[in-house]
Design a protein around this motif. Structure first.
Motif, mmCIF file in Angstrom:
data_model
loop_
_atom_site.group_PDB
_atom_site.id
_atom_site.type_symbol
_atom_site.label_atom_id
_atom_site.label_comp_id
_atom_site.label_asym_id
_atom_site.label_seq_id
_atom_site.Cartn_x
_atom_site.Cartn_y
_atom_site.Cartn_z
ATOM 1 N N PHE A 196 -0.621 -1.614 14.875
ATOM 2 C CA PHE A 196 -0.425 -2.395 13.658
ATOM 3 C C PHE A 196 0.288 -3.707 13.983
ATOM 4 O O PHE A 196 1.201 -3.740 14.810
ATOM 5 C CB PHE A 196 0.410 -1.608 12.641
ATOM 6 C CG PHE A 196 -0.279 -0.366 12.129
ATOM 7 C CD1 PHE A 196 -1.039 -0.411 10.980
ATOM 8 C CD2 PHE A 196 -0.170 0.841 12.810
ATOM 9 C CE1 PHE A 196 -1.675 0.730 10.499
ATOM 10 C CE2 PHE A 196 -0.789 1.985 12.351
ATOM 11 C CZ PHE A 196 -1.551 1.930 11.194
ATOM 12 N N VAL A 197 -0.144 -4.773 13.285
ATOM 13 C CA VAL A 197 0.502 -6.080 13.389
ATOM 14 C C VAL A 197 1.083 -6.411 12.016
ATOM 15 O O VAL A 197 0.352 -6.521 11.024
ATOM 16 C CB VAL A 197 -0.492 -7.170 13.833
ATOM 17 C CG1 VAL A 197 0.167 -8.545 13.763
ATOM 18 C CG2 VAL A 197 -0.982 -6.893 15.244
ATOM 19 N N PHE A 198 2.410 -6.533 11.974
ATOM 20 C CA PHE A 198 3.115 -6.877 10.741
ATOM 21 C C PHE A 198 3.626 -8.307 10.866
ATOM 22 O O PHE A 198 4.312 -8.641 11.832
ATOM 23 C CB PHE A 198 4.272 -5.902 10.503
ATOM 24 C CG PHE A 198 5.045 -6.178 9.249
ATOM 25 C CD1 PHE A 198 4.525 -5.850 8.012
ATOM 26 C CD2 PHE A 198 6.293 -6.770 9.315
ATOM 27 C CE1 PHE A 198 5.229 -6.106 6.858
ATOM 28 C CE2 PHE A 198 7.010 -7.026 8.167
ATOM 29 C CZ PHE A 198 6.480 -6.692 6.933
ATOM 30 N N PRO A 242 2.547 2.665 8.000
ATOM 31 C CA PRO A 242 2.770 4.105 7.802
ATOM 32 C C PRO A 242 4.261 4.421 7.668
ATOM 33 O O PRO A 242 5.126 3.639 8.064
ATOM 34 C CB PRO A 242 2.169 4.727 9.065
ATOM 35 C CG PRO A 242 1.193 3.717 9.569
ATOM 36 C CD PRO A 242 1.769 2.385 9.210
ATOM 37 N N LYS A 243 4.572 5.578 7.118
ATOM 38 C CA LYS A 243 5.969 5.937 6.850
ATOM 39 C C LYS A 243 6.817 5.956 8.116
ATOM 40 O O LYS A 243 7.974 5.544 8.105
ATOM 41 C CB LYS A 243 6.029 7.292 6.153
ATOM 42 C CG LYS A 243 5.442 7.284 4.746
ATOM 43 C CD LYS A 243 5.610 8.641 4.085
ATOM 44 C CE LYS A 243 5.062 8.617 2.655
ATOM 45 N NZ LYS A 243 5.219 9.944 1.999
ATOM 46 N N SER A 244 6.248 6.446 9.214
ATOM 47 C CA SER A 244 7.033 6.528 10.452
ATOM 48 C C SER A 244 7.431 5.138 10.948
ATOM 49 O O SER A 244 8.565 4.927 11.395
ATOM 50 C CB SER A 244 6.224 7.253 11.528
ATOM 51 O OG SER A 244 4.983 6.574 11.766
ATOM 52 N N PHE A 245 6.508 4.171 10.819
ATOM 53 C CA PHE A 245 6.823 2.811 11.254
ATOM 54 C C PHE A 245 7.753 2.105 10.263
ATOM 55 O O PHE A 245 8.517 1.220 10.647
ATOM 56 C CB PHE A 245 5.543 2.007 11.444
ATOM 57 C CG PHE A 245 4.716 2.469 12.614
ATOM 58 C CD1 PHE A 245 5.299 2.686 13.855
ATOM 59 C CD2 PHE A 245 3.365 2.707 12.483
ATOM 60 C CE1 PHE A 245 4.545 3.112 14.937
ATOM 61 C CE2 PHE A 245 2.603 3.127 13.562
ATOM 62 C CZ PHE A 245 3.204 3.337 14.793
ATOM 63 N N HIS A 272 3.977 0.458 21.916
ATOM 64 C CA HIS A 272 4.726 0.877 20.726
ATOM 65 C C HIS A 272 3.827 1.084 19.506
ATOM 66 O O HIS A 272 4.325 1.553 18.465
ATOM 67 C CB HIS A 272 5.781 -0.179 20.388
ATOM 68 C CG HIS A 272 6.823 -0.353 21.447
ATOM 69 N ND1 HIS A 272 7.967 0.420 21.515
ATOM 70 C CD2 HIS A 272 6.900 -1.213 22.493
ATOM 71 C CE1 HIS A 272 8.706 0.036 22.536
ATOM 72 N NE2 HIS A 272 8.077 -0.960 23.157
ATOM 73 N N SER A 273 2.569 0.701 19.588
ATOM 74 C CA SER A 273 1.598 0.849 18.491
ATOM 75 C C SER A 273 1.934 -0.009 17.277
ATOM 76 O O SER A 273 1.307 0.134 16.224
ATOM 77 C CB SER A 273 1.473 2.316 18.048
ATOM 78 O OG SER A 273 1.000 3.100 19.111
#
Length: 670
Positions: free
Chosen positions: A96-98, A171-174, A208-209
């Protein structure tokens, strides 16, 4: 006796009342028409158009020169679809890219397009970007999230389904890792190269995804990409011109304003002044203003110099900068150019760009030259503007601190116990600062080098400016003609007007878009500086020739100067194609030099698909080019109202006017 007197008084009163009523009825009957003239009509907005001529001929050569399409660009068509092998995004991405984005309207728009391209380059899932000016603003409506405050997030996700996987949130974990600040963060520069992402960001993303990108300079990827990444340039166009749609409330209000602009049946011209405090400070244009405004611009330039944003001296010769074309064109100068080109005094001019620096007094000369100068506030009600903000709570300003009260007895006791005299008295204490004293720039500009923290209301206003500029953006795109006063922002990069010109070039390349060379314009205006409103016919012809050529010459300049800084300011030739049938019909009457110059300015060689050739575009009528159906009111004079000549030039004969208009139609649009 008393009763008889009362009867006579009552009778006289009745007679006088009857006479008074008769007089009122007669006045209402014979003067009612004249009274109705002075009764203002009921309108829902403040603008009331004033036109000298009720009818406007659309078949004459003058109309086509002022409002008609640019013939060498009629064959250009938007085509941002993939042209080579282009695979759909893989659902199994690298992570994921935030993205967090800071900046103004055009900086946010450019950064979002770059973020999508970076996600495609990294084969990553893009989380809908977070816009810092809205999320960090206190007091805005809770009805909208960050991205949804300005853009339609559903349209954004659906339009990019074949390009990038887009999700609404992590996602919740991130999310938990983000709160603990365990996500790798990259602060990306304005023009980061693709190798930066492939060599530095991609390994961290795979490990780190998830990665977080901080974008604060208005972009995170270089404008000019290598040739093998040309499909990514077309992806930028798909994002900017198809995926990024403003939310429905903003589009509806912009549509209402457009309908009110076109209700009179006349075309209108949009003008963006580009006169912001940061742009004026960056380019050293403080002396174009007076007294306090000059001091405020210099204060801002001092701050930019200390933070390394400006590499130059604090004091700059603004007159020299203006003659060099480095400063914005003043509204008065733009008005003179437009009148010289042939636009009549009743032309509708829409002013975009929000509050002009220096206040509305800077627009007084433009209002004096053109009678129908409007903006979004004069074409909409306060209720309509506030409705797009959503449900916002009322803000309460902090109460002013009261000055301490000192009794006279305490002052006398202090004087008696002050020690032996004579001796020099200590200096008086500094005047205490209270919110009532420092409200506004006048409270700090002369005492500190740091601007005060913005108030809650200022933060809310900054968020509202995004919506105001979105409305202006839509109207400028749809305008029949567009002219910018300046094309650089407070960082020396393409500004709002540059993005508008790029969008118009992509969507409707043949629409009239002037790109005046400010250096040449300053030289022309300097020639008649002593008699500004009494220009002769030779000078007017020179202005008309220059403005006529800028619709094509400006494209070549933009490809050299603006495109290396921002691709969206000149998305050609990557996002356009040539319709072969239209190209033949629209250029058969053009000289080879004009065709070659248009090809050189654009560089478009890709032929459009066959289904695009069925679309028709209105071309110039060749017969109307050869004869001038009506006289040009400003071909010989700068200003002329209903036959009253204001300038001092001599009237030219009709043959000379026809010759000049023929030259403008044949080669002026180069």
């Amino acid at each position: 006796m008393m009763k008889s007197k009362m009867k006579w008084v009552a009778l006289v009163g009745l007679v006088l009342s009857a006479l008074s009523l008769s007089a009122h009825f007669l006045l209402a009957r014979y003067t009612g028409k004249s009274i109705d003239v002075y009764q203002p009509p009921i309108t829902i907005f403040t603008w009331r158009p004033i036109f000298e001529n009720a009818d406007l001929s659309r078949s004459g050569s003058i109309y086509k020169r002022l409002w008609g399409p640019v013939r060498p660009l009629e064959s250009l068509h938007p085509h941002a679809n993939p042209r080579e092998k282009y695979e759909a995004p893989d659902l199994q991405t690298n992570g994921f890219v935030f993205v967090k984005i800071q900046g103004g309207f055009h900086e946010i728009r450019n950064s979002i397009c770059d973020a999508v391209v970076v996600s495609r380059l990294l084969n990553a899932t893009l989380v809908i970007p977070e816009l810092q000016p809205t999320t960090s603003t206190k007091g805005i409506s809770s009805d909208f999230k960050s991205f949804a405050y300005l853009y339609d997030d559903d349209q954004f996700i659906v339009a990019l389904a074949k390009d990038v996987v887009v999700v609404r949130s992590l996602p919740k974990s991130f999310k938990a890792a983000k709160r603990k600040k365990e996500i790798p963060v990259f602060k990306v520069s304005y023009s980061a190269s693709p190798d930066f992402y492939l060599k530095l960001v991609l390994p961290v993303l795979k490990k780190h995804s998830v990665v977080e990108l901080l974008v604060s300079d208005g972009g995170c990827l270089q404008a000019i990409l290598p040739h093998h990444l040309e499909e990514f340039q077309r992806l930028r166009c798909r994002v900017a011109y198809h995926a990024l749609q403003f939310r429905q409330e903003v589009q509806d209000l912009a549509a209402k304003i457009l309908n009110r602009l076109r209700a009179s049946g006349r075309p209108f011209l949009a003008f963006d002044h580009g006169m912001t405090k940061d742009a004026l400070a960056y380019h050293g244009c403080s002396e174009l203003f007076q007294d306090v405004h000059t001091e405020l611009i210099q204060h801002r330039r001092l701050w930019m110099t200390k933070h390394g944003l400006v590499k130059g001296e604090l004091s700059v010769d603004s007159v020299k900068q203006h003659l060099n074309g480095s400063c914005p064109l003043m509204p008065e100068e733009v008005g003179i150019l437009l009148r010289s080109f042939g636009y009549s005094s009743d032309t509708i001019i829409y002013v975009s760009g929000g509050e002009i620096f220096g206040g509305q007094r800077m627009l007084i000369p433009l209002h004096a030259i053109f009678e129908n100068v409007v903006d979004r506030t004069s074409l909409s009600t306060v209720r309509e503007l506030t409705s797009i903000y959503g449900g916002e709570e009322c803000l309460r300003s902090s109460p002013h601190t009261k000055l301490p009260f000192i009794k006279e007895e305490m002052k006398f006791e202090t004087w008696k116990t002050s020690g032996p005299r004579p001796r020099p008295l200590p200096p008086p204490p500094a005047r205490p600062k209270y919110p009532s004293n420092i409200e506004g720039w006048w409270g700090w500009v002369g005492e500190t080098a740091k601007e005060p923290e913005p108030t809650i209301m200022e933060l809310r206003t900054n968020a509202h400016k995004l919506l105001w500029e979105a409305i202006d953006y839509i109207i400028c795109i749809e305008a029949d003609a567009f002219i910018p006063g300046f094309d650089r922002d407070g960082k020396g990069r393409p500004n709002f007007a540059s993005f508008v010109m790029g969008h118009r070039l992509y969507q409707s390349a043949a629409s009239k878009t002037f790109r005046p060379d400010r250096k040449i314009v300053a030289k022309l205006l300097e020639e008649i500086h002593s008699h500004l409103y009494q220009a002769n016919r030779t000078w007017v012809a020179a202005v008309r020739k220059h403005l006529g050529r800028t619709v094509l010459d400006g494209l070549y300049e933009a490809s050299l100067n603006s495109k290396p800084l921002s691709f969206l300011s000149h998305p050609v030739p990557e996002c356009s194609c040539l319709r072969h049938s239209t190209f033949k019909t629209s250029t058969h009457a053009l000289s080879p030099s004009i065709r070659s110059q248009a090809h050189l300015s654009l560089g478009v060689e890709f032929q459009c698909p066959a289904w695009m050739d069925n679309d028709t575009i209105t071309n110039f009528d060749k017969e109307s080019e050869e004869e001038l159906d009506e006289d040009d009111s400003s071909s010989g004079q700068l200003f002329q109202h209903s036959g009253d000549i204001v300038g001092g030039a001599e009237t030219s004969n009709k043959e000379d006017i026809q010759m000049d208009d023929q030259e403008e139609l044949e080669g002026g649009e180069r």
